[in-house]
Design a protein around this motif. Structure first.
Motif, PDB file in Angstrom:
ATOM      1  N   LEU A   1     -26.144  33.331  26.766  1.00 17.30           N
ATOM      2  CA  LEU A   1     -26.802  31.788  26.977  1.00 17.30           C
ATOM      3  C   LEU A   1     -25.731  30.803  27.423  1.00 17.30           C
ATOM      4  O   LEU A   1     -26.346  29.797  27.884  1.00 17.30           O
ATOM      5  N   TYR A   2     -24.609  30.935  27.011  1.00 18.80           N
ATOM      6  CA  TYR A   2     -23.677  29.847  26.840  1.00 18.80           C
ATOM      7  C   TYR A   2     -22.577  30.189  27.845  1.00 18.80           C
ATOM      8  O   TYR A   2     -22.556  31.492  28.402  1.00 18.80           O
ATOM      9  N   SER A   3     -21.585  29.236  28.097  1.00 19.10           N
ATOM     10  CA  SER A   3     -20.605  29.808  28.953  1.00 19.10           C
ATOM     11  C   SER A   3     -19.676  30.866  28.239  1.00 19.10           C
ATOM     12  O   SER A   3     -19.686  30.967  26.890  1.00 19.10           O
ATOM     13  N   ASN A   4     -18.640  31.257  28.969  1.00 19.05           N
ATOM     14  CA  ASN A   4     -17.756  32.262  28.393  1.00 19.05           C
ATOM     15  C   ASN A   4     -16.783  31.738  27.275  1.00 19.05           C
ATOM     16  O   ASN A   4     -16.709  32.470  26.231  1.00 19.05           O
TER      17      ASN A   4
ATOM     18  N   THR B   1     -17.775  28.974  25.277  1.00 17.51           N
ATOM     19  CA  THR B   1     -18.650  28.892  24.069  1.00 17.51           C
ATOM     20  C   THR B   1     -19.009  30.283  23.520  1.00 17.51           C
ATOM     21  O   THR B   1     -19.078  30.121  22.124  1.00 17.51           O
ATOM     22  N   SER B   2     -19.183  31.160  24.190  1.00 15.22           N
ATOM     23  CA  SER B   2     -19.436  32.345  23.816  1.00 15.22           C
ATOM     24  C   SER B   2     -18.365  32.989  22.970  1.00 15.22           C
ATOM     25  O   SER B   2     -18.485  33.490  21.807  1.00 15.22           O
ATOM     26  N   LEU B   3     -17.186  32.791  23.196  1.00 18.64           N
ATOM     27  CA  LEU B   3     -15.865  33.387  22.515  1.00 18.64           C
ATOM     28  C   LEU B   3     -16.028  32.483  21.306  1.00 18.64           C
ATOM     29  O   LEU B   3     -15.400  33.125  20.252  1.00 18.64           O
ATOM     30  N   ILE B   4     -16.161  31.210  21.148  1.00 18.62           N
ATOM     31  CA  ILE B   4     -16.032  30.463  20.061  1.00 18.62           C
ATOM     32  C   ILE B   4     -16.837  30.641  19.182  1.00 18.62           C
ATOM     33  O   ILE B   4     -16.920  31.010  17.770  1.00 18.62           O
ATOM     34  N   LEU B   5     -18.163  31.014  19.416  1.00 17.25           N
ATOM     35  CA  LEU B   5     -19.465  31.667  18.624  1.00 17.25           C
ATOM     36  C   LEU B   5     -18.903  32.928  18.183  1.00 17.25           C
ATOM     37  O   LEU B   5     -19.334  33.094  16.859  1.00 17.25           O
ATOM     38  N   ALA B   6     -18.408  33.797  18.774  1.00 18.94           N
ATOM     39  CA  ALA B   6     -18.062  35.108  18.281  1.00 18.94           C
ATOM     40  C   ALA B   6     -17.011  34.977  17.352  1.00 18.94           C
ATOM     41  O   ALA B   6     -17.044  35.902  16.296  1.00 18.94           O
ATOM     42  N   ALA B   7     -16.022  34.144  17.510  1.00 17.77           N
ATOM     43  CA  ALA B   7     -14.936  34.023  16.317  1.00 17.77           C
ATOM     44  C   ALA B   7     -15.361  33.549  15.217  1.00 17.77           C
ATOM     45  O   ALA B   7     -14.914  34.020  14.284  1.00 17.77           O
ATOM     46  N   LEU B   8     -16.416  32.469  15.555  1.00 15.95           N
ATOM     47  CA  LEU B   8     -16.663  31.865  14.269  1.00 15.95           C
ATOM     48  C   LEU B   8     -17.644  33.028  13.394  1.00 15.95           C
ATOM     49  O   LEU B   8     -17.492  33.319  12.308  1.00 15.95           O
ATOM     50  N   GLY B   9     -18.235  33.684  14.012  1.00 18.70           N
ATOM     51  CA  GLY B   9     -19.266  34.797  13.571  1.00 18.70           C
ATOM     52  C   GLY B   9     -18.584  35.889  12.801  1.00 18.70           C
ATOM     53  O   GLY B   9     -18.701  36.395  11.673  1.00 18.70           O
TER      54      GLY B   9
END
Length: 69
Positions: free
Chosen positions: A30-33, A35-43
């Motif tokens: 749903l988000y840019s690459n 932002t998705s990488l940041i979300l994945a790293a935090l997760g």
């Protein structure tokens, strides 16, 4: 558990739920690459800390939600 654990049960549950949500948002696209990488790293960081029972940020700040007095 071990003496080094510093993440309590409620904290572990919240971290597990948040990690699932963040990883799902990262995978959905749903988000840019970036932002998705940041979300994945935090997760992943939240998942690791909930799985091991150790939070490095808590260690640096001297917080312990596992061994409450």
């Amino acid at each position: 558990m071990k003496e080094k654990d510093n993440v309590g049960i409620l904290d572990t549950a919240v971290r597990s739920i948040l990690s699932c949500i963040l990883l799902a948002l990262a995978v959905e696209g749903l988000y840019s690459n970036t932002t998705s990488l940041i979300l994945a790293a935090l997760g992943v960081v939240l998942w690791i800390s909930s799985s091991t029972g150790v939070c490095l940020l808590y260690k640096m700040l001297g917080v312990d939600t596992y061994h409450k007095a």
